[in-house]
Structures are given as structure tokens and as C-alpha cells.
Motif scaffolding. Structure first.
Motif, PDB file in Angstrom:
ATOM      1  N   ILE A 244       0.817  -1.205   0.000  1.00 57.28           N
ATOM      2  CA  ILE A 244       0.000   0.000   0.000  1.00 57.28           C
ATOM      3  C   ILE A 244       0.853   1.259   0.000  1.00 57.28           C
ATOM      4  CG2 ILE A 244      -1.750   1.300   1.291  1.00 57.28           C
ATOM      5  CD1 ILE A 244      -2.890  -1.349   2.226  1.00 57.28           C
ATOM      6  N   SER A 245       2.030   1.189   0.619  1.00 59.13           N
ATOM      7  CA  SER A 245       2.885   2.376   0.686  1.00 59.13           C
ATOM      8  C   SER A 245       3.436   2.787  -0.673  1.00 59.13           C
ATOM      9  CB  SER A 245       4.049   2.132   1.647  1.00 59.13           C
ATOM     10  OG  SER A 245       4.919   1.131   1.148  1.00 59.13           O
ATOM     11  N   MET A 246       3.309   1.939  -1.682  1.00 63.83           N
ATOM     12  CA  MET A 246       3.763   2.277  -3.029  1.00 63.83           C
ATOM     13  C   MET A 246       2.798   3.217  -3.741  1.00 63.83           C
ATOM     14  SD  MET A 246       5.060  -1.375  -4.528  1.00 63.83           S
ATOM     15  CE  MET A 246       5.421  -0.571  -6.097  1.00 63.83           C
ATOM     16  N   VAL A 247       1.611   3.384  -3.195  1.00 60.03           N
ATOM     17  CA  VAL A 247       0.545   4.078  -3.914  1.00 60.03           C
ATOM     18  C   VAL A 247       0.383   5.498  -3.386  1.00 60.03           C
ATOM     19  CG1 VAL A 247      -1.861   3.962  -4.590  1.00 60.03           C
ATOM     20  CG2 VAL A 247      -0.592   1.859  -4.168  1.00 60.03           C
ATOM     21  N   PRO A 248       0.587   6.517  -4.245  1.00 62.05           N
ATOM     22  CA  PRO A 248       0.485   7.902  -3.778  1.00 62.05           C
ATOM     23  C   PRO A 248      -0.910   8.495  -3.944  1.00 62.05           C
ATOM     24  CG  PRO A 248       1.386   7.875  -5.997  1.00 62.05           C
ATOM     25  CD  PRO A 248       1.094   6.439  -5.622  1.00 62.05           C
ATOM     26  N   GLY A 249      -1.491   9.008  -2.858  1.00 66.07           N
ATOM     27  CA  GLY A 249      -2.703   9.815  -2.945  1.00 66.07           C
ATOM     28  C   GLY A 249      -3.953   9.065  -3.335  1.00 66.07           C
ATOM     29  N   LEU A 250      -5.042   9.815  -3.439  1.00 64.13           N
ATOM     30  CA  LEU A 250      -6.354   9.232  -3.716  1.00 64.13           C
ATOM     31  C   LEU A 250      -6.410   8.588  -5.093  1.00 64.13           C
ATOM     32  CD1 LEU A 250      -9.283   8.779  -2.867  1.00 64.13           C
ATOM     33  CD2 LEU A 250      -9.818  11.076  -3.698  1.00 64.13           C
ATOM     34  N   ASP A 251      -5.956   9.281  -6.127  1.00 65.74           N
ATOM     35  CA  ASP A 251      -5.991   8.702  -7.469  1.00 65.74           C
ATOM     36  C   ASP A 251      -5.106   7.470  -7.565  1.00 65.74           C
ATOM     37  OD1 ASP A 251      -7.833  10.389  -8.548  1.00 65.74           O
ATOM     38  OD2 ASP A 251      -6.429  11.568  -9.747  1.00 65.74           O
ATOM     39  N   GLY A 252      -3.967   7.501  -6.892  1.00 61.36           N
ATOM     40  CA  GLY A 252      -3.087   6.342  -6.888  1.00 61.36           C
ATOM     41  C   GLY A 252      -3.755   5.138  -6.253  1.00 61.36           C
ATOM     42  N   GLU A 257      -6.215  -0.158  -6.793  1.00 56.99           N
ATOM     43  CA  GLU A 257      -7.226  -1.157  -6.452  1.00 56.99           C
ATOM     44  C   GLU A 257      -7.940  -1.667  -7.696  1.00 56.99           C
ATOM     45  OE1 GLU A 257      -9.748   0.851  -3.642  1.00 56.99           O
ATOM     46  OE2 GLU A 257     -11.181   1.460  -5.185  1.00 56.99           O
ATOM     47  N   LYS A 258      -8.178  -0.801  -8.672  1.00 54.37           N
ATOM     48  CA  LYS A 258      -8.838  -1.272  -9.889  1.00 54.37           C
ATOM     49  C   LYS A 258      -7.904  -2.177 -10.697  1.00 54.37           C
ATOM     50  CE  LYS A 258     -12.632   1.897 -10.603  1.00 54.37           C
ATOM     51  NZ  LYS A 258     -13.353   2.780 -11.530  1.00 54.37           N
ATOM     52  N   TYR A 259      -6.625  -1.851 -10.724  1.00 46.70           N
ATOM     53  CA  TYR A 259      -5.644  -2.715 -11.389  1.00 46.70           C
ATOM     54  C   TYR A 259      -5.669  -4.106 -10.756  1.00 46.70           C
ATOM     55  CZ  TYR A 259      -1.049  -4.772 -12.287  1.00 46.70           C
ATOM     56  OH  TYR A 259      -0.036  -5.638 -12.613  1.00 46.70           O
ATOM     57  N   MET A 260      -5.651  -4.144  -9.420  1.00 44.78           N
ATOM     58  CA  MET A 260      -5.622  -5.423  -8.715  1.00 44.78           C
ATOM     59  C   MET A 260      -6.928  -6.195  -8.888  1.00 44.78           C
ATOM     60  SD  MET A 260      -2.675  -5.985  -7.348  1.00 44.78           S
ATOM     61  CE  MET A 260      -3.064  -7.267  -6.161  1.00 44.78           C
ATOM     62  N   LEU A 261      -8.044  -5.489  -8.919  1.00 44.34           N
ATOM     63  CA  LEU A 261      -9.328  -6.173  -9.110  1.00 44.34           C
ATOM     64  C   LEU A 261      -9.426  -6.789 -10.505  1.00 44.34           C
ATOM     65  CD1 LEU A 261     -11.718  -3.664  -7.320  1.00 44.34           C
ATOM     66  CD2 LEU A 261     -11.208  -6.004  -6.582  1.00 44.34           C
ATOM     67  N   VAL A 262      -8.895  -6.106 -11.503  1.00 42.67           N
ATOM     68  CA  VAL A 262      -8.872  -6.667 -12.854  1.00 42.67           C
ATOM     69  C   VAL A 262      -7.951  -7.891 -12.897  1.00 42.67           C
ATOM     70  CG1 VAL A 262      -8.169  -6.249 -15.242  1.00 42.67           C
ATOM     71  CG2 VAL A 262      -9.483  -4.522 -14.017  1.00 42.67           C
ATOM     72  N   GLY A 283       7.016  -0.102 -14.764  1.00 43.00           N
ATOM     73  CA  GLY A 283       7.872  -0.328 -13.613  1.00 43.00           C
ATOM     74  C   GLY A 283       7.080  -0.509 -12.330  1.00 43.00           C
ATOM     75  N   THR A 284       6.042   0.323 -12.151  1.00 42.16           N
ATOM     76  CA  THR A 284       5.190   0.200 -10.970  1.00 42.16           C
ATOM     77  C   THR A 284       4.455  -1.133 -10.989  1.00 42.16           C
ATOM     78  OG1 THR A 284       4.883   2.601 -10.941  1.00 42.16           O
ATOM     79  CG2 THR A 284       3.326   1.276  -9.668  1.00 42.16           C
ATOM     80  N   GLU A 285       3.974  -1.524 -12.171  1.00 41.95           N
ATOM     81  CA  GLU A 285       3.249  -2.787 -12.298  1.00 41.95           C
ATOM     82  C   GLU A 285       4.132  -3.959 -11.880  1.00 41.95           C
ATOM     83  OE1 GLU A 285       1.002  -5.431 -15.761  1.00 41.95           O
ATOM     84  OE2 GLU A 285       1.421  -3.308 -16.077  1.00 41.95           O
ATOM     85  N   ALA A 286       5.391  -3.952 -12.303  1.00 45.60           N
ATOM     86  CA  ALA A 286       6.301  -5.043 -11.954  1.00 45.60           C
ATOM     87  C   ALA A 286       6.515  -5.126 -10.448  1.00 45.60           C
ATOM     88  CB  ALA A 286       7.634  -4.861 -12.676  1.00 45.60           C
ATOM     89  N   MET A 287       6.688  -3.970  -9.813  1.00 46.85           N
ATOM     90  CA  MET A 287       6.898  -3.952  -8.365  1.00 46.85           C
ATOM     91  C   MET A 287       5.627  -4.361  -7.618  1.00 46.85           C
ATOM     92  SD  MET A 287       9.950  -3.460  -7.599  1.00 46.85           S
ATOM     93  CE  MET A 287       9.639  -3.336  -5.841  1.00 46.85           C
ATOM     94  N   LEU A 288       4.475  -3.933  -8.112  1.00 50.84           N
ATOM     95  CA  LEU A 288       3.218  -4.330  -7.479  1.00 50.84           C
ATOM     96  C   LEU A 288       3.045  -5.844  -7.520  1.00 50.84           C
ATOM     97  CD1 LEU A 288       0.705  -1.608  -8.774  1.00 50.84           C
ATOM     98  CD2 LEU A 288       1.578  -1.868  -6.445  1.00 50.84           C
ATOM     99  N   GLU A 289       3.416  -6.450  -8.632  1.00 51.06           N
ATOM    100  CA  GLU A 289       3.282  -7.897  -8.760  1.00 51.06           C
ATOM    101  C   GLU A 289       4.179  -8.619  -7.755  1.00 51.06           C
ATOM    102  OE1 GLU A 289       1.174  -9.747 -10.443  1.00 51.06           O
ATOM    103  OE2 GLU A 289       0.186  -7.925 -11.129  1.00 51.06           O
ATOM    104  N   LEU A 290       5.413  -8.129  -7.594  1.00 47.92           N
ATOM    105  CA  LEU A 290       6.327  -8.746  -6.632  1.00 47.92           C
ATOM    106  C   LEU A 290       5.783  -8.632  -5.200  1.00 47.92           C
ATOM    107  CD1 LEU A 290       9.817  -7.563  -7.977  1.00 47.92           C
ATOM    108  CD2 LEU A 290       8.938  -9.902  -7.936  1.00 47.92           C
ATOM    109  N   GLN A 291       5.312  -7.438  -4.863  1.00 46.77           N
ATOM    110  CA  GLN A 291       4.794  -7.221  -3.517  1.00 46.77           C
ATOM    111  C   GLN A 291       3.499  -8.008  -3.285  1.00 46.77           C
ATOM    112  OE1 GLN A 291       6.466  -5.860  -1.281  1.00 46.77           O
ATOM    113  NE2 GLN A 291       7.629  -4.094  -1.974  1.00 46.77           N
ATOM    114  N   ALA A 292       2.660  -8.080  -4.305  1.00 50.50           N
ATOM    115  CA  ALA A 292       1.402  -8.818  -4.174  1.00 50.50           C
ATOM    116  C   ALA A 292       1.659 -10.300  -3.955  1.00 50.50           C
ATOM    117  CB  ALA A 292       0.530  -8.603  -5.411  1.00 50.50           C
TER     118      ALA A 292
END
Length: 304
Positions: A244-252, A257-262, A283-292
Motif C-alpha cells: 500500500i505504501s507504493m501508492v500515492p494519494g487518492l488517485d493512486g 485497487e482497480k488494477y488489482m481487481l482486474v 515499472g510500478t506494475e512489476a513492483m506491485l506484482e512482486l509485492q502482491a
């Protein structure tokens, strides 16, 4: 009803179809998926993109969520607005539509005095008979609401009538300060998305309102905490916080969450109404996948 407002109540993501209208079929599937992961209820709030909906669309969303919920748990509807008249209208509509509680934020674009804020809240509370959750949304926008004022709200309206969702840092210390100022009477929800849940749970919250995408992790952590399994709670908390700390602000947060739900097959498309201030790049997508994946591994040991 107030006693039902506890546990894990995720804030739904609003799916949009190719015409940018609310996709009611996808919304119903999302809510079914949430209950498959043993949530205690659902919430419509800021990360549901209500700030990018018209008043009529917000009412449509209220009705769609309540219908899709099918009475499986309480529904909390966000009715925050810049105008007291609009907030009051939304609250009355939510109650008439079958909502179990409403949630209200301070005006976001106007810095108002505490007296004006109290008058704004009073105008909403007096028009509905269901509980009202007051959300200090300053983790995203606006100014932090003082502990003194939040305690005064509980004293003025009663702990069963007015619940709290503080979000200003340091969140754990704020939870303790509010409970101390109210003699332990305040009913408080964690609003950190799960980042501060280990801390706030131990300080006395009654529930949490995370995003929908990682609800399986938050549910596992909540169960571990309620069962006194601190080792498992920490094992889930660490990768959850990192993710969660990777995500900045409300739009982030909405984009994430929509990326992960898809990715989990819950939503057909990650559409967000624009303009938006954040998009997920490769780059963010790759890191999100590792953390997820690290989070999934941690939750594998959660109680069923």
C-alpha cells in the motif's frame, strides 16, 4: 444496528462501462466476490470515485450497491459534499434506499470553522435516524480534524449515533487520544487501508474500511488479531504495508485497487473517470506484482 457496524467493511470500487456509466453487473459481481471473502458489510466512499459522480449518479450508485448487497451485511453510504443541502439530501436518499449508515466528510474545498463544521454535521444527523460515521479524510485531502472536536461529536450525538473514522497521522496515537477523551465510548474505524491496522486494533478500534482489492489479506489479518495470533498478524502486515505504501494519494489508491481487481478477475476493466493524477506504468506494475505475491504467500497461513 450500530452493533453490526464492526469488523471488515471494504469501500467498493465503482466499475464503469465503455460509455463511462456505472456498470451495475460488474458492481454486483464485485460485491459477491467481497462476501465470498467473508466481509462484514460494504461501504461507498471517496475511493468509490464519488467525487467524480453527479448527485444523481451517486444516488444511482447507492441504490445499486444496496440492491446487490442483498442484506448480507450493513451498507454504509458516503454522503460528503461541499454543500450542507446536498449532503443532507444524499443522506436522506441513502436512508430511504435502505442504507444502514451514512458517512460524511468535512467540506473539502472550503476551510470552515469548527462551529460551522458542527452545524454542517448537525444538519445531516438530524435528518436521518441511522448512524452517521464522521470521516476525517485528511490522509487524502483537507485539514486534520482535532481530537477535541471528534470527541465533542461523540459526546454531542452519542457513541451509537456518531461513529468516527480518523485518518490523520499518527493514526494509532489519534485513536488512543479519542478513546481517552471520550472515556472509551467512541466507536472508531481504521481508515489506513490496512497499513496501521495492527496498531489501531490493539488500541481499540471496532472495525476497518479498507479498499476492496486486498480484502482477503485484511480479513486474514483481522481474524489473526481477533484470535490473538500476533505472529500471523505481523506476517501479513509487513507485505500489506509495503504494497500500500507504493501508492500515492487518492488517485493512486483508486488506480491500484482497480488494477488489482482486474488482475484477480473481479472487474472487466480498470477505467477511472478523469482527469486523474496517477497512472500505473510498467515499472510500478512489476513492483506491485512482486509485492502482491509476497502478500499472497503471507496470507496462505491465515486461519480459514
Amino acid at each position: 444496528m450500530t452493533n453490526r457496524l464492526q469488523g471488515v467493511l471494504p469501500v467498493i470500487a465503482t466499475p464503469f462501462d465503455e460509455r463511462w456509466q456505472i456498470d451495475r453487473d460488474a458492481l454486483a459481481r464485485e460485491i459477491d466476490w467481497l462476501y465470498d471473502h467473508r466481509v462484514d458489510g460494504v461501504v461507498v466512499a471517496m475511493v468509490s470515485e464519488i467525487l467524480r459522480l453527479s448527485t444523481e449518479e451517486r444516488k444511482e450508485l447507492h441504490e445499486a450497491v444496496i440492491a446487490a448487497n442483498r442484506g448480507r451485511g450493513p451498507v454504509v453510504v458516503g454522503v460528503g459534499a461541499e454543500s450542507t443541502v446536498v449532503a443532507r439530501d444524499l443522506a436522506q436518499h441513502a436512508e430511504a434506499s435502505g442504507a444502514d449508515a451514512v458517512m460524511i466528510t468535512p467540506p473539502l474545498l472550503t476551510r470552515v470553522s469548527e462551529d460551522q463544521l458542527l452545524a454542517h454535521l448537525d444538519a445531516v444527523v438530524e435528518r436521518v435516524s441511522i448512524p452517521v460515521v464522521f470521516q476525517d479524510a485528511s490522509s487524502y485531502v483537507g485539514e486534520p480534524v482535532s481530537v477535541r472536536l471528534q470527541a465533542e461529536l461523540v459526546t454531542s450525538f452519542g457513541a451509537d449515533r456518531l461513529l468516527l473514522k480518523p485518518e490523520a497521522d499518527p493514526l494509532g496515537q489519534r485513536v488512543s487520544a479519542i478513546l481517552e477523551a471520550t472515556g472509551g465510548r467512541a466507536r472508531i474505524f481504521d481508515g489506513s487501508g490496512g497499513v496501521a491496522l495492527f496498531d489501531t486494533f490493539r488500541r481499540g478500534i471496532v472495525g476497518t474500511m479498507p479498499g476492496p482489492d486486498l480484502v482477503w489479506a485484511v480479513r486474514g489479518m483481522w481474524d489473526a488479531l481477533t484470535q490473538g495470533d500476533d505472529e500471523l498478524a505481523v506476517r501479513i502486515s509487513n507485505p500489506l504495508t509495503a504494497l500500500i505504501s507504493m501508492v500515492p494519494g487518492l488517485d493512486g489508491y483508486v488506480a491500484f485497487e482497480k488494477y488489482m481487481l482486474v488482475k484477480q478477475g473481479v472487474l472487466p476493466h480498470p477505467r477511472m473517470r478523469g482527469p486523474v493524477s496517477f497512472e500505473i506504468d510498467a515499472g510500478t506494475e512489476a513492483m506491485l506484482e512482486l509485492q502482491a505475491q509476497a502478500l499472497r504467500d503471507a496470507v496462505a497461513g491465515a486461519p480459514v
